[in-house]
Design a protein around this motif. Structure first.
Motif, PDB file in Angstrom:
ATOM      1  N   GLY C 178       0.832  -1.404   0.278  1.00 48.15           N
ATOM      2  CA  GLY C 178       0.235   0.102  -0.013  1.00 48.15           C
ATOM      3  C   GLY C 178       0.712   1.246   0.147  1.00 48.15           C
ATOM      4  O   GLY C 178       0.805   2.158  -0.315  1.00 48.15           O
ATOM      5  N   ASP C 179       1.578   1.417   0.884  1.00 43.49           N
ATOM      6  CA  ASP C 179       2.691   2.486   0.984  1.00 43.49           C
ATOM      7  C   ASP C 179       3.507   2.237  -0.763  1.00 43.49           C
ATOM      8  O   ASP C 179       4.055   4.124  -0.858  1.00 43.49           O
ATOM      9  N   PHE C 180       3.739   1.669  -0.913  1.00 47.26           N
ATOM     10  CA  PHE C 180       3.987   1.742  -2.723  1.00 47.26           C
ATOM     11  C   PHE C 180       3.766   3.048  -3.742  1.00 47.26           C
ATOM     12  O   PHE C 180       3.629   3.239  -3.822  1.00 47.26           O
ATOM     13  N   GLY C 181       1.823   2.420  -2.992  1.00 47.72           N
ATOM     14  CA  GLY C 181       0.729   3.666  -3.697  1.00 47.72           C
ATOM     15  C   GLY C 181       0.915   5.062  -3.854  1.00 47.72           C
ATOM     16  O   GLY C 181       0.844   5.606  -4.078  1.00 47.72           O
ATOM     17  N   PHE C 182       1.063   4.907  -2.187  1.00 51.85           N
ATOM     18  CA  PHE C 182       0.619   6.171  -1.279  1.00 51.85           C
ATOM     19  C   PHE C 182       1.818   7.217  -1.735  1.00 51.85           C
ATOM     20  O   PHE C 182       1.818   8.154  -2.108  1.00 51.85           O
ATOM     21  N   LEU C 183       3.297   6.343  -1.662  1.00 49.81           N
ATOM     22  CA  LEU C 183       4.414   7.587  -2.055  1.00 49.81           C
ATOM     23  C   LEU C 183       4.577   7.622  -3.365  1.00 49.81           C
ATOM     24  O   LEU C 183       4.801   9.060  -3.825  1.00 49.81           O
ATOM     25  N   LEU C 184       4.565   6.875  -4.607  1.00 48.37           N
ATOM     26  CA  LEU C 184       3.406   7.310  -5.755  1.00 48.37           C
ATOM     27  C   LEU C 184       2.970   8.167  -6.096  1.00 48.37           C
ATOM     28  O   LEU C 184       3.421  10.021  -6.838  1.00 48.37           O
ATOM     29  N   ALA C 185       1.725   8.192  -5.362  1.00 49.99           N
ATOM     30  CA  ALA C 185       0.947   9.400  -4.980  1.00 49.99           C
ATOM     31  C   ALA C 185       1.235  10.880  -4.653  1.00 49.99           C
ATOM     32  O   ALA C 185       1.333  11.527  -5.372  1.00 49.99           O
ATOM     33  N   ALA C 186       2.342  10.256  -3.781  1.00 54.83           N
ATOM     34  CA  ALA C 186       2.723  11.231  -3.382  1.00 54.83           C
ATOM     35  C   ALA C 186       3.628  12.272  -3.998  1.00 54.83           C
ATOM     36  O   ALA C 186       3.796  13.702  -4.465  1.00 54.83           O
ATOM     37  N   PHE C 187       4.646  11.222  -4.688  1.00 50.28           N
ATOM     38  CA  PHE C 187       5.673  12.284  -5.992  1.00 50.28           C
ATOM     39  C   PHE C 187       4.851  12.910  -6.843  1.00 50.28           C
ATOM     40  O   PHE C 187       5.094  13.616  -7.656  1.00 50.28           O
ATOM     41  N   TRP C 188       3.620  12.048  -7.320  1.00 47.08           N
ATOM     42  CA  TRP C 188       3.034  12.687  -8.303  1.00 47.08           C
ATOM     43  C   TRP C 188       2.578  14.280  -7.937  1.00 47.08           C
ATOM     44  O   TRP C 188       2.330  14.747  -8.781  1.00 47.08           O
ATOM     45  N   MET C 189       2.000  14.311  -7.026  1.00 50.37           N
ATOM     46  CA  MET C 189       0.768  15.742  -6.187  1.00 50.37           C
ATOM     47  C   MET C 189       2.585  16.638  -6.616  1.00 50.37           C
ATOM     48  O   MET C 189       2.291  17.699  -6.410  1.00 50.37           O
ATOM     49  N   ILE C 190       3.898  15.449  -6.091  1.00 54.41           N
ATOM     50  CA  ILE C 190       4.621  17.162  -6.254  1.00 54.41           C
ATOM     51  C   ILE C 190       5.269  17.531  -7.296  1.00 54.41           C
ATOM     52  O   ILE C 190       5.285  18.733  -7.349  1.00 54.41           O
ATOM     53  N   GLN C 191       5.449  16.874  -8.312  1.00 56.78           N
ATOM     54  CA  GLN C 191       5.183  16.867  -9.504  1.00 56.78           C
ATOM     55  C   GLN C 191       3.867  17.648 -10.002  1.00 56.78           C
ATOM     56  O   GLN C 191       4.515  18.978 -10.427  1.00 56.78           O
ATOM     57  N   GLN C 192       2.637  17.105  -9.922  1.00 55.05           N
ATOM     58  CA  GLN C 192       1.342  18.294  -9.897  1.00 55.05           C
ATOM     59  C   GLN C 192       1.576  19.565  -9.566  1.00 55.05           C
ATOM     60  O   GLN C 192       1.244  20.542 -10.596  1.00 55.05           O
ATOM     61  N   PHE C 193       1.337  19.465  -8.013  1.00 53.75           N
ATOM     62  CA  PHE C 193       1.035  20.322  -7.457  1.00 53.75           C
ATOM     63  C   PHE C 193       2.342  20.900  -6.854  1.00 53.75           C
ATOM     64  O   PHE C 193       1.814  22.345  -6.537  1.00 53.75           O
ATOM     65  N   GLY C 194       3.190  20.560  -6.958  1.00 54.49           N
ATOM     66  CA  GLY C 194       4.665  21.394  -6.100  1.00 54.49           C
ATOM     67  C   GLY C 194       4.552  21.503  -5.090  1.00 54.49           C
ATOM     68  O   GLY C 194       5.079  21.949  -4.067  1.00 54.49           O
ATOM     69  N   SER C 195       3.592  20.611  -4.333  1.00 55.32           N
ATOM     70  CA  SER C 195       3.664  20.713  -2.952  1.00 55.32           C
ATOM     71  C   SER C 195       2.648  19.518  -1.806  1.00 55.32           C
ATOM     72  O   SER C 195       2.001  18.674  -3.161  1.00 55.32           O
ATOM     73  N   LEU C 196       2.972  19.312  -1.144  1.00 54.61           N
ATOM     74  CA  LEU C 196       2.143  17.999  -0.171  1.00 54.61           C
ATOM     75  C   LEU C 196       1.531  18.563   0.642  1.00 54.61           C
ATOM     76  O   LEU C 196       0.435  17.772   1.682  1.00 54.61           O
ATOM     77  N   THR C 197       1.270  19.776   0.553  1.00 54.45           N
ATOM     78  CA  THR C 197       0.413  20.527   2.402  1.00 54.45           C
ATOM     79  C   THR C 197      -0.682  20.239   1.517  1.00 54.45           C
ATOM     80  O   THR C 197      -1.578  20.503   0.651  1.00 54.45           O
ATOM     81  N   PHE C 198      -1.779  19.876   2.276  1.00 56.36           N
ATOM     82  CA  PHE C 198      -3.368  20.037   1.891  1.00 56.36           C
ATOM     83  C   PHE C 198      -3.460  21.536   1.620  1.00 56.36           C
ATOM     84  O   PHE C 198      -4.046  21.108   0.072  1.00 56.36           O
ATOM     85  N   ALA C 199      -4.024  22.501   2.137  1.00 55.46           N
ATOM     86  CA  ALA C 199      -4.364  23.619   1.501  1.00 55.46           C
ATOM     87  C   ALA C 199      -3.694  23.625   0.259  1.00 55.46           C
ATOM     88  O   ALA C 199      -4.403  24.039  -1.087  1.00 55.46           O
ATOM     89  N   ASP C 200      -2.892  23.411  -0.124  1.00 52.51           N
ATOM     90  CA  ASP C 200      -2.132  24.009  -1.978  1.00 52.51           C
ATOM     91  C   ASP C 200      -2.829  23.190  -2.606  1.00 52.51           C
ATOM     92  O   ASP C 200      -3.450  23.475  -4.128  1.00 52.51           O
ATOM     93  N   VAL C 201      -2.031  21.746  -2.528  1.00 50.80           N
ATOM     94  CA  VAL C 201      -2.908  20.450  -3.854  1.00 50.80           C
ATOM     95  C   VAL C 201      -4.457  21.098  -3.875  1.00 50.80           C
ATOM     96  O   VAL C 201      -4.280  20.792  -4.697  1.00 50.80           O
ATOM     97  N   PHE C 202      -4.921  20.648  -2.552  1.00 51.03           N
ATOM     98  CA  PHE C 202      -6.577  21.126  -2.657  1.00 51.03           C
ATOM     99  C   PHE C 202      -7.251  22.201  -3.894  1.00 51.03           C
ATOM    100  O   PHE C 202      -7.284  22.174  -4.616  1.00 51.03           O
ATOM    101  N   SER C 203      -6.343  23.317  -3.264  1.00 46.19           N
ATOM    102  CA  SER C 203      -6.970  24.609  -3.712  1.00 46.19           C
ATOM    103  C   SER C 203      -6.152  24.130  -5.619  1.00 46.19           C
ATOM    104  O   SER C 203      -6.759  24.723  -6.337  1.00 46.19           O
ATOM    105  N   LYS C 204      -5.231  23.866  -5.564  1.00 50.92           N
ATOM    106  CA  LYS C 204      -4.893  23.722  -7.664  1.00 50.92           C
ATOM    107  C   LYS C 204      -5.395  22.690  -7.826  1.00 50.92           C
ATOM    108  O   LYS C 204      -5.842  22.759  -8.927  1.00 50.92           O
ATOM    109  N   ALA C 205      -5.954  21.466  -7.003  1.00 51.33           N
ATOM    110  CA  ALA C 205      -6.166  20.262  -7.491  1.00 51.33           C
ATOM    111  C   ALA C 205      -8.408  20.913  -8.483  1.00 51.33           C
ATOM    112  O   ALA C 205      -9.167  21.018  -9.237  1.00 51.33           O
TER     113      ALA C 205
END
Lengths: 493, 111, 630
Positions: C178-205
């Protein structure tokens, strides 16, 4: 403080001090006092390196050398040392590694202790030289200087098959070194004024199409040293057969020479070639990671298991470097240090088990958690740090490296991440078989008291594991300037 | 006599020497054959020296060109004499030790 | 006030350090007091925080820079808002009760191991609090892995037993998948949104279009993480095995808190999921499938804890169904009620096991009603609550999910109700077989039957009360309630609610009908189960389908044969053949070649002087020829 105002600079001090104390230990110190001599000397090195962290002047990367005197003016080679962030970090690792090694092996009695400890200190000097050298010839000189004492250490104080294993190790890495030498001479002949300095190397112009051959000369030399798949087969044999004290240095510090050299020499000198071959190298490293993880799972010898796990980690570092991303570089910097500390911790535990129980076969051990709880706690913490559990030191580095890989290519990162699952498989398998279950006739007595030296060494490792796991910022800050310069060299194309 | 005669003679002597060295097992004979080869070279050196010197004096009577070949001959003679003294000494020693002068006794280097 | 948030995880951490480091010196009572006290302290701070949030003070609290490189900045930050404060209360509240319970339940352990147990438990609470407090995905991941580690340590708490440590290892490895998926998602979010902070991710998404490939990818990978942690298909098989741990651990980790981390994470990322309807479909389908599959297996289990374990998997499936159909509040509501009644059931089971001297097979129990009155009554309340009989808590939360499922797709509802019927049936099978009828154990066991001490019964009573009344925080409008929880959580799900635009809100008559139908069916299942099993429990060997169910559809065997064994064989091939002959073979081959070549060349050195000279002459001749003719 300007360089010329001071009598001696930190890199010189770090370099000459172990060299001198090593020679004294070798020639003058008799018998058992060599052990004390070497331990004290290694602690003085730590003191020097810690002091040096408070002096942050003169670390502009390429422009100014901290130390530079001519040693072969006719060849255009000067004795140039540099103490920038990456060198500081690796010198710190080197200087920390030796006291840990000496402390944890305090109870061991080696035959001819003066030779043993003298050679160890000589290795330390060689390693410091490699990490600080700014001149290719000096770099090569120390590269070999670090290798040769290790050869003697392994072949004289090693295990049963030591001759065979060290022969393989020596010839293999030496063959790599020769390729490196050819490469260095080639680049040297193409520098503007025929000098060996790193700055000149970066200005070297190669005839069209020849750069890539030279790139591979360098790369294979470094790949053997790191080692990455498929150049890794010397490593498990050498780790298995060397005395554990030497294995600690080999895996904790010496393999970082390869990673370091790629960052310091390969990438800045061949930015274009690094870019065009990054695909092959990354895939090679990533396949090697999964492959070595699978093999680690199958090992029955603790030393070989750790050796293969080290190949996995080094593969990740290599892949992250060639992803050429900021976070990849930062991750590699962190991980070079943290992997060194963690793997030394693992070796300390293995050494204790082997010395006290007389075996390091996983199948013959079991139930140590019941009989030796302290050892188990240390091992579990370090093993979990080794598989990069969050809040341990390796996590941040691996996270950044995987992030760099992901930015390079999603699929590469996905394949590489399989290794974190496999890492859990082989690590927990080992923990279960060695520590859980019921004690058998070999392990019934436990390993007894850890001994104050080993306890202290393991405590230091665990403290570093947690401190850097929670607050990696100081280490990241130390190397950020070096990373920026490497990065600018790559993006300046 | 033209230069060709000298060349043929010295090649013949040299070949005899080589064949002798290759085929004989008696050290003394091998030694003599070596001397034969050396002297065939000496002969050739003198012959060419004479030839070149004649050609040079024809153009310029004061020319010394070509005389250095004869100097070589003296060197070779000196060296050969020294060699003979050392070599014969070895042979004598060998005879004392093995009561034989057969070279095939001397294959110890192989081991 | 929210500045004090760092105290919440700090207390359990301190408890862990004290209990862990001084484990040889502390007496059992001191260990118990420290271990439970720190959780109580956290609970008190959580209550303060809860009222603080209720008064409108929510936000992020940044403690220090964790990672700061180039463009990537990840602070060590906590997020205090409605969602995390609800979870804080559940974790510390239920956590405290279970700690209290453990002081009595684990009393047979030696001092050192007792302290080790409490150290692990405190560490778990610490990690769990990090998970829900994390202000970005990385801090959440720290907690995420931390709870996995504690789960591993606690499942393998009795480390001498090989089966237990196998179960622990399996849990950790499945979580790592499961963590494998979580980590990949995290990297993807960094690439897409440039941040992992909830507020930034959600507002950009928020600005992205629905079903964007990237969002679908990220949410699917996150869901893989959630499936590992919350035991969904295909990664659910570790949870039943995890019952190897001490029973309070099963109650805390494998029922009330850790396994709901996946639901928390998806509820937290609700915007992302709302924007990825494809993923939502997958989540709903997998949730429903898991709910049904686990319920069928639970029908034929005979280990009291295994029944509860499969029931947990099944209930988690319902929560994912809720998330999948957009009923985020319903899912969180069910997490809460489930935490109460499932913790209650596990602790009740623990009390039974305690009384029966570690007997877990319900076929050897029966008639425990008169010996363990408190346990019996509280267990009964738990069973009614989970079966979804009003007005107990399970009814409200399950009904909310099922109603939302119906409005999305009637088939979801039908299957969901089928699962609910099975739930009612197997729970009362368990209840009837354990507490009703005649005692079937040994005489010695019967002689020693006793009600558990107060430290164990008080948590049972508290949890029973909570299970009974917790539903009233979420009484739907149709029943004349005002659904406090929904109003409280509204800010968290506001973005999603706006986007979802429920096409048709169910009218009241439909809702009454749905409720009536599910309650009636569940009641019938209960009556049938009680009447069938109280007199004549099924003790015979199962056959046919029953046997397949008893063997859990042979899923473990399937995984073993299609994944574990081939991987092991591949590794063995790598190790024995490819590495030895291939890679190392090539290296050694070079060495051998040189060796062989030298051996052959050595023959030239015959020692015959004549041969040497011949070679010399031949070589000289060749050179002459080359010189002259070439």
């Amino acid at each position: 403080m300007d360089a010329k105002d001071v009598l001696i600079t930190f890199p010189e001090l770090l370099l000459w001090f172990p060299l001198l104390s090593g020679l004294i230990a070798f020639l003058l110190v008799k018998g058992d006092s060599a052990k004390r001599w070497a331990t004290v000397s290694s602690f003085i090195s730590v003191a020097i390196v810690i002091t040096s962290l408070f002096f942050t002047d003169n670390n502009k990367y390429y422009n100014l050398n901290n130390v530079s005197y001519f040693w072969m003016p006719s060849l255009g080679s000067s004795f140039a040392l540099k103490y920038d962030g990456m060198a500081r970090m690796l010198c710190m690792l080197t200087s920390l590694a030796f006291p840990l090694v000496f402390l944890s092996t305090l109870k061991n009695n080696y035959k001819k202790p003066n030779a043993f400890y003298g050679l160890m200190l000589l290795t330390q000097a060689g390693l410091i030289g490699v990490f600080c050298a700014m001149d290719a010839l000096v770099f090569y000189f120390f590269w070999e200087l670090a290798l040769i004492p290790v050869y003697f250490l392994s072949s004289y104080w090693g295990g049963e098959r030591r001759i065979q294993a060290t022969f393989k190790f020596f010839v293999y890495t030496f063959a790599g070194s020769l390729l490196l030498l050819i490469g260095i001479i080639y680049v040297y002949l193409h520098t503007p004024e025929n000098t060996f300095s790193l700055k000149a190397f970066m200005e070297a112009k190669f005839p069209a199409g020849e750069g890539k051959f030279v790139f591979w000369l360098f790369f294979i030399a470094f790949a053997i040293k790191m080692p990455i798949f498929p150049f890794h087969t010397w490593q498990p044999d050498a780790y298995e057969q060397s005395p554990t004290a030497v294995t600690m240095i080999l895996s904790g510090v010496m393999v970082k020479m390869g990673v370091y050299a790629v960052l310091r020499w390969l990438l800045p000198v061949f930015p274009q070639e690094s870019a065009s071959f990054s695909g092959i190298i990354i895939w090679l490293s990533v396949i090697g990671m999964v492959y070595a993880s699978c093999i680690a799972w199958m090992q029955d010898d603790l030393k070989r298991l750790i050796a293969y796990s080290s190949i996995v980690h080094i593969g990740l570092m290599c892949a992250a470097i060639f992803s050429r991303q900021q976070s990849g570089f930062d991750g590699v910097m962190l991980q070079m240090f943290n992997h060194g500390i963690n793997i030394i911790g693992l070796w300390i535990v293995v050494e204790l088990i082997e010395k006290r129980l007389g075996t390091r076969k996983i199948s013959e051990l079991g139930g140590l958690a019941g009989t030796s709880p302290a050892l188990t706690i240390f091992l579990v913490i370090i093993a979990l740090a080794n598989i990069a559990l969050p809040l341990t030191n390796a996590f941040v580095g691996e996270f950044l490296m995987f992030n760099g890989l992901f930015a390079y290519d999603k699929w590469v990162a996905a394949v590489a991440l399989i290794s974190i699952i496999l890492a859990a498989v082989y690590t927990l398998n080992m923990v279960q078989k060695v520590f859980y279950g019921s004690a058998n006739s070999i392990t019934a007595g436990g390993i007894g008291s850890l001994g104050s030296g080993a306890f202290l060494a393991l405590s230091i490792v665990v403290i570093i594991v947690f401190v850097l796991g929670v607050y990696p910022k100081p280490l990241l800050g130390l190397t950020s300037e070096t990373v920026d310069l490497i990065k600018s060299r790559l993006t300046g194309l | 006599m033209t230069i060709q005669h000298y060349i043929f003679l010295s090649v013949a002597l040299f070949s005899i020497g080589i064949i002798g060295v290759l085929t004989r097992r008696n050290l003394i004979i091998i030694f003599m054959c070596v001397e034969l080869m050396l002297n065939s070279v000496n002969l050739l050196l003198v012959a060419f020296s004479k030839m070149h010197h004649l050609a040079a004096t024809a153009a310029d009577a004061a020319s010394k060109a070509g005389t250095d070949g004869q100097l070589f001959v003296f060197f070779i003679m000196v060296v050969a004499a020294a060699e003979v003294s050392v070599g014969l000494a070895i042979i004598v020693m060998m005879y004392r030790n093995t009561h034989s002068v057969d070279v095939n006794f001397l294959n110890r280097l192989k081991h | 006030m929210s500045k004090l948030v760092y105290l919440v995880p700090l207390f359990p951490l301190a408890g862990f350090l004290i209990n862990g480091l001084a484990r040889k010196r502390l007496s059992k009572s001191l260990t118990g007091i420290i271990g439970s006290g720190v959780i109580l302290a956290s609970f008190i701070v959580s209550i303060v925080l809860f009222y603080d949030v209720k008064a409108g003070h929510s936000g992020a609290v940044s403690l220090f820079d964790f990672i700061n490189t180039g463009t990537l900045k990840i602070p060590f930050a906590f997020q205090v808002d409605q969602l995390s404060s609800v979870f804080l209360l559940i974790i510390t509240g239920v956590g405290f009760l279970i700690h209290l319970y453990s002081t009595a339940y684990m009393h047979e352990e030696s001092n050192e191991h007792f302290a080790r147990y409490f150290a692990y438990l405190n560490l778990f609470v610490f990690s769990m609090l990090l998970l829900v407090l994390g202000g970005n995905y990385l801090i959440m991941f720290i907690g995420w892995e931390g709870v996995g580690l504690c789960s591993y340590l606690l499942i393998g708490y009795w480390f001498k037993n090989n089966d237990y440590t196998n179960a622990a290892k399996k849990a950790f490895i499945m979580n790592r998948i499961g963590d494998f998926g979580f980590l990949l998602a995290a990297f993807w979010m960094i690439q897409q949104f440039g941040s992992l902070t909830f507020a930034d991710v959600f507002s950009k998404a928020d600005g992205m279009k629905s079903n964007d490939m990237v969002l679908v990818g990220i949410t699917l990978l996150l869901f893989l993480g959630a499936a590992g942690k919350s035991a969904q298909i295909p990664l659910y098989t570790w949870l039943p095995d995890a019952m190897a741990g001490p029973t309070p651990v099963s109650a805390l980790i494998h029922a009330a808190t850790m396994v709901t981390a996946g639901i928390y994470m998806i509820a937290r990322s609700n915007i992302l999921y709302t924007l990825a309807p494809t993923t939502q479909g997958v989540v709903a389908a997998i949730g429903l499938a898991t709910a049904i599959l686990a319920a069928t297996i639970a029908l034929k289990q005979n280990d009291i804890k295994k029944v509860l374990a499969y029931s947990t998997v099944s209930q988690l499936g319902y929560m994912f169904l809720g998330l999948g159909v957009g009923a985020y509040t319903g899912a969180v509501f069910h997490v809460m009620t489930h935490a109460f009644f499932k913790a209650l059931l596990f602790l009740g089971a623990g009390s039974v096991i305690h009384a029966m001297h570690h007997e877990q097979d319900i076929r050897n129990m029966g008639g425990l009603k008169k010996h363990l009155p408190v346990t019996h009554w509280t267990f009964l309340i738990g069973c009614i609550a989970i079966a979804g009989i009003p007005p107990l808590s399970g009814f409200f939360s399950k009904d909310e999910i099922l109603a939302a499922a119906f409005s999305k797709n009637a088939v979801y509802w039908v299957v969901g109700v089928l699962g609910a019927i099975m739930t009612a049936f197997y729970m009362f099978r368990l209840y009837a077989t354990t507490f009703l009828g005649k005692f079937r154990g040994t005489h010695e066991q019967e002689h020693h039957l006793h009600e558990s001490p107060a430290a164990m019964t008080i948590p049972l009573i508290v949890l029973a009360i909570l299970s009974a009344v917790a539903g009233f925080v979420g009484v739907p409008a149709v029943l004349g309630g005002s659904h406090h929880l929904e109003h409280f959580l509204a800010p968290i799900f506001a973005g999603s609610v706006k986007k979802l635009q429920h096409a048709h809100h169910l009218d009241h008559n439909t809702e009454y009908m749905l409720m009536g139908a599910s309650v009636a069916l569940a009641a019938i299942a209960i009556l049938y189960a009680v009447s069938r099993f109280s007199k004549k429990p099924d003790l015979d060997e199962a056959t046919g389908l029953g046997k397949v169910l008893e063997n859990k559809w042979y899923v473990d065997e399937l995984y073993n044969n299609i994944i574990v064994k081939p991987l092991r064989n591949l590794s063995a091939f790598f190790n024995n053949v490819f590495e030895k002959m291939g890679v190392d073979g090539a290296v050694n081959g070079v060495g051998k070649l040189v060796n062989y070549g030298s051996r052959q060349l050595r023959l030239l050195q015959s020692g015959q002087v004549a041969a040497y000279i011949l070679m010399m002459v031949v070589a000289a001749l060749i050179l002459f020829i080359i010189q002259l003719f070439v």
